[in-house]
Design a protein around this motif. Structure first.
Motif, mmCIF file in Angstrom:
data_model
loop_
_atom_site.group_PDB
_atom_site.id
_atom_site.type_symbol
_atom_site.label_atom_id
_atom_site.label_comp_id
_atom_site.label_asym_id
_atom_site.label_seq_id
_atom_site.Cartn_x
_atom_site.Cartn_y
_atom_site.Cartn_z
ATOM 1 N N ILE A 76 29.328 -88.664 -9.543
ATOM 2 C CA ILE A 76 29.067 -87.712 -10.759
ATOM 3 C C ILE A 76 28.270 -88.442 -11.821
ATOM 4 O O ILE A 76 28.507 -89.546 -12.066
ATOM 5 N N GLU A 77 27.260 -87.442 -12.324
ATOM 6 C CA GLU A 77 26.637 -87.909 -13.606
ATOM 7 C C GLU A 77 27.098 -87.050 -14.900
ATOM 8 O O GLU A 77 26.619 -85.825 -14.830
ATOM 9 N N VAL A 78 27.654 -87.777 -15.655
ATOM 10 C CA VAL A 78 28.074 -86.847 -16.876
ATOM 11 C C VAL A 78 27.012 -87.024 -18.096
ATOM 12 O O VAL A 78 26.534 -87.799 -18.472
ATOM 13 N N VAL A 79 26.601 -85.531 -18.251
ATOM 14 C CA VAL A 79 25.549 -85.475 -19.174
ATOM 15 C C VAL A 79 26.204 -85.450 -20.627
ATOM 16 O O VAL A 79 25.644 -86.107 -21.398
ATOM 17 N N ASP A 80 26.975 -84.686 -20.805
ATOM 18 C CA ASP A 80 27.864 -84.687 -22.108
ATOM 19 C C ASP A 80 29.205 -84.061 -21.947
ATOM 20 O O ASP A 80 29.907 -84.058 -20.822
ATOM 21 N N ALA A 81 29.945 -83.931 -22.994
ATOM 22 C CA ALA A 81 31.368 -83.253 -22.943
ATOM 23 C C ALA A 81 31.676 -82.105 -22.006
ATOM 24 O O ALA A 81 32.584 -81.653 -21.409
ATOM 25 N N ASP A 82 30.401 -81.286 -22.045
ATOM 26 C CA ASP A 82 30.585 -79.702 -21.293
ATOM 27 C C ASP A 82 29.702 -79.817 -19.935
ATOM 28 O O ASP A 82 29.900 -78.963 -19.202
ATOM 29 N N ASN A 83 28.873 -80.891 -19.813
ATOM 30 C CA ASN A 83 27.911 -80.754 -18.409
ATOM 31 C C ASN A 83 28.106 -81.818 -17.755
ATOM 32 O O ASN A 83 28.097 -83.096 -18.259
#
Length: 343
Positions: free
Chosen positions: A159-166
């Motif tokens: 998983i690559e977390v972009v920000d708190a929502d994406n």
């Protein structure tokens, strides 16, 4: 005739009641001399009172150090205890706050639906995809309705977390003889704690299998292998059938072994490897050939043309811990074998 005392008395002592309370002093040539003044005057001995501030300062520093050590020693285990007993209901989140475990599960479930389609079952796929897609999205989500595809063994890969929502979740899957990856953009609504697929997925090739380096074979105890072969064959026969009475004859004291309960039949002990040395307790590797049962059929039936209805063979490797007591060997443990020698 009494002798006269040689001790001279100061006439001031006799006349002063306060001074007369002190004992007599011997003759002192300096007695009665005026105290010296100036740079050459001698100082009285140090009584130690002037250094007391150093002692108290040292004590204060020492106590402060002790307090710091005690506080840190109590706080560290308390913090570990509170962390270990923290509620586990919420999914782990990344530093940005995105719930990675829940997001990965959502994307994996979506991939199982998305990667399986058949032109003859359009409506089924459309209804199964709907819970994952935003409102107003094209129902087949990029598929034109022709052809077919099947995929299985879908598992989270990264998983690559972009920000708190994406985030972009990558899953691994198997389709025919290919291992591939599917990247899925996911949006998380923090107010409702819901997920939705935020865009078109992307199929990527999965990494190839690693090259297994060669490994030197250990020296083998041929005498022990010959001695163990018959007991091991009898053990695997009982293990396949879950013959409790026979298993207990080959199991070490206090060890309970289950077995397959007839799911497989023992065909052959293909190889038994016993490393040299080790004393009465040995770690041995056994390669066993199991019989895979076929569908029940009458003995008068002709030979089935479907290979799936024929009895099969399956080769497996095991690592056993065996113990010799007297002239007999007993099984203490059985598990999957370590890596074998690369050829």
């Amino acid at each position: 005739m009494a002798r006269r005392s040689t001790v001279q008395r100061d006439p001031r002592i006799a006349g002063d009641p306060e001074l007369s309370a002190y004992p007599d002093f011997p003759d002192d040539p300096d007695l009665g001399r005026a105290p010296a003044r100036g740079r050459g005057a001698s100082r009285g001995r140090w009584s130690g009172g002037g250094g007391r501030w150093l002692v108290w300062t040292g004590r204060a520093v020492l106590w402060a150090l002790i307090v710091v050590i005690v506080v840190n020693g109590v706080r560290a285990p308390f913090e570990r205890f509170t962390q270990q007993n923290a509620p586990s209901g919420a999914a782990p989140a990344s530093d940005s706050g995105f719930p990675t475990a829940q997001g990965s599960a959502f994307a994996t479930q979506f991939a199982e639906v998305y990667l399986n389609f058949d032109g003859a079952r359009l409506e089924e796929r459309r209804s199964r995809l709907a819970p994952y897609l935003p409102e107003g999205t094209e129902p087949q989500f990029g598929w034109d309705g022709f052809g077919r595809m099947s995929a299985g063994a879908v598992q989270p890969y990264g998983i690559e977390v972009v920000d708190a929502d994406n985030a972009v979740v990558t899953v691994l899957y198997q389709s025919d003889n290919r291992r591939q990856l599917l990247s899925v953009p996911v949006y998380h609504d923090r107010s409702t704690k819901r997920f939705v697929v935020a865009g078109r997925p992307g199929i990527l090739p999965a990494p190839k299998a690693a090259a297994l380096p060669p490994k030197a074979a250990p020296e083998r105890d041929r005498a022990a292998e010959q001695e163990l072969r018959t007991p091991m064959e009898d053990f695997f026969k009982a293990y396949a059938a879950s013959d409790t009475a026979s298993l207990q004859r080959y199991a070490d004291a206090g060890i309970t072994l289950e077995g397959f309960g007839g799911a497989f039949t023992f065909l052959q002990l293909k190889e038994l490897a016993v490393p040299l040395g080790g004393g009465a307790t040995r770690e041995v590797t056994a390669t066993v050939l199991w019989g895979v049962p076929s569908k029940a059929r009458q003995s008068t039936d002709p030979e089935p043309a479907d290979p799936g209805q024929m009895e099969g063979k399956l080769e497996q490797a095991y690592l056993l811990t065996v113990v010799k007591q007297g002239d007999k060997w007993f099984v203490k443990d059985i598990r999957g074998a370590y890596r074998s020698v690369a050829r």
